[in-house]
Structure formats: structure tokens, C-alpha cells
Design an enzyme around this catalytic site. Structure first.
Site, mmCIF file in Angstrom:
data_model
loop_
_atom_site.group_PDB
_atom_site.id
_atom_site.type_symbol
_atom_site.label_atom_id
_atom_site.label_comp_id
_atom_site.label_asym_id
_atom_site.label_seq_id
_atom_site.Cartn_x
_atom_site.Cartn_y
_atom_site.Cartn_z
ATOM 1 N N GLY A 240 -6.603 7.238 -13.367
ATOM 2 C CA GLY A 240 -7.749 7.996 -13.657
ATOM 3 C C GLY A 240 -7.601 9.469 -12.838
ATOM 4 O O GLY A 240 -6.655 9.400 -12.157
ATOM 5 N N HIS B 264 -0.348 -14.056 -0.518
ATOM 6 C CA HIS B 264 0.913 -14.447 0.076
ATOM 7 C C HIS B 264 1.256 -15.841 -0.595
ATOM 8 O O HIS B 264 0.605 -16.958 -0.423
ATOM 9 C CB HIS B 264 0.899 -14.545 1.493
ATOM 10 C CG HIS B 264 0.570 -13.258 2.186
ATOM 11 N ND1 HIS B 264 1.264 -12.075 2.172
ATOM 12 C CD2 HIS B 264 -0.704 -12.965 2.724
ATOM 13 C CE1 HIS B 264 0.554 -11.250 2.934
ATOM 14 N NE2 HIS B 264 -0.484 -11.421 3.076
ATOM 15 N N GLU C 7 0.667 -1.153 -0.087
ATOM 16 C CA GLU C 7 0.111 0.009 0.039
ATOM 17 C C GLU C 7 0.788 1.328 -0.076
ATOM 18 O O GLU C 7 0.515 2.239 -0.673
ATOM 19 C CB GLU C 7 -0.922 0.050 1.102
ATOM 20 C CG GLU C 7 -1.925 1.164 1.185
ATOM 21 C CD GLU C 7 -2.984 1.075 2.115
ATOM 22 O OE1 GLU C 7 -3.680 2.181 2.287
ATOM 23 O OE2 GLU C 7 -3.457 0.190 2.518
ATOM 24 N N ARG D 37 4.900 -17.334 -0.919
ATOM 25 C CA ARG D 37 5.729 -18.255 -0.254
ATOM 26 C C ARG D 37 6.203 -17.326 0.876
ATOM 27 O O ARG D 37 6.218 -16.308 0.871
ATOM 28 C CB ARG D 37 6.888 -18.847 -1.180
ATOM 29 C CG ARG D 37 7.852 -17.842 -1.721
ATOM 30 C CD ARG D 37 8.954 -18.278 -2.665
ATOM 31 N NE ARG D 37 8.294 -18.599 -3.847
ATOM 32 C CZ ARG D 37 8.459 -19.693 -4.416
ATOM 33 N NH1 ARG D 37 9.214 -20.571 -4.006
ATOM 34 N NH2 ARG D 37 7.785 -19.978 -5.684
ATOM 35 N N GLY E 278 -5.454 5.049 0.407
ATOM 36 C CA GLY E 278 -5.694 3.530 -0.068
ATOM 37 C C GLY E 278 -7.123 3.439 0.378
ATOM 38 O O GLY E 278 -7.655 3.689 1.227
#
Length: 136
Positions: free
Chosen positions: A105, A86, A61, A88, A79
Site C-alpha cells: 500500500g 521457527h 525484518e 526446525r 518494521g
């Protein structure tokens, strides 16, 4: 890397804010077209000795928000949606996130962030939607 980008990175790395400071995040590249940052695994690990998934989320983020903000620095980036797969576990070294905009945009941007370990193995994949709003 241009002198302008070097100066921008120095500013980002010296003023990361409390969370990114605690996570020891390092900005490596930053432009509206590509953002790269990394964090150490050891200081962001869960009790089992692997990278905490939340650390990958914060890295993703942060990358998307900075990239969106760089496209229009007169506004603030927030955000609004984050998805992280996830793939590995990472156990040592650093993880590095590379973010690219998928859609830009006027008020929303969508970023793709790929997170790799030091060996180049993909550890997580993320998409993040960021809103651009006028600051009040």
C-alpha cells in the site's frame, strides 16, 4: 541479473550497518518484488550450537524492510510487526531468506519471508509489516 541490480547489491553489501555486518549478512537479490539474503549459522548460533531465533528474525525484518524501501526510495522503511515461526533447527552452513510482498500500500507493506537451510529445508517462516514514512 541486471547491471543495475548488481550495482545495488554491491552497495548493500558494502554498507550493511553494524548489526548486519556483525551477522555477516549477504544480499543476494534485491528488488521491490523479491529480496534474498543469507547469514552463516555458526557465527549466529546460541550456546547449544543451533541458530539463534533472533538471527532469523533480524534476517526476516531486514529482507522486508529493504524490499519495502525499494518500492519507494524517497521514504524510510520501518518494521512495525514481525512474526516468526521457527520450524526446525539449523546447525551448520547458511540460512537463506526469500522475501515476497503480500500487500503493498501507500504507507504499509506486508512481506512473507521463507527461510531455508543449505539442503532446502524450511527452518522458519515469517511475516513482517513495514511502514513507509517520509524522512525528516
Amino acid at each position: 541479473m541486471s547491471d543495475e541490480e548488481k550495482q545495488r547489491l554491491e552497495g548493500f553489501n558494502s554498507n550493511r550497518g553494524p548489526l548486519l555486518e556483525k551477522m555477516e549478512l549477504e544480499w543476494l537479490e534485491a528488488s521491490p518484488e523479491r529480496v534474498v539474503a543469507r547469514i552463516p549459522v555458526k557465527s549466529n548460533a546460541q550456546p547449544f550450537g543451533v541458530l539463534h531465533g533472533g538471527a532469523s528474525a533480524v534476517l526476516a525484518e531486514s529482507i522486508a524492510s529493504v524490499g519495502a524501501w525499494l518500492a519507494d526510495t524517497s521514504r524510510i522503511a520501518l518494521g512495525v510487526e514481525l512474526k516468526v515461526n521457527h520450524l526446525r533447527p539449523a546447525r551448520s552452513g547458511w540460512i537463506t531468506g526469500v522475501g515476497l510482498p503480500l500487500m503493498s500500500g501507500k504507507n504499509l507493506t506486508v512481506w512473507e519471508i521463507r527461510i531455508h537451510d543449505d539442503e532446502g529445508q524450511l527452518t522458519a517462516f515469517s511475516t513482517c509489516t513495514v511502514a513507509l514514512r517520509d524522512g525528516d
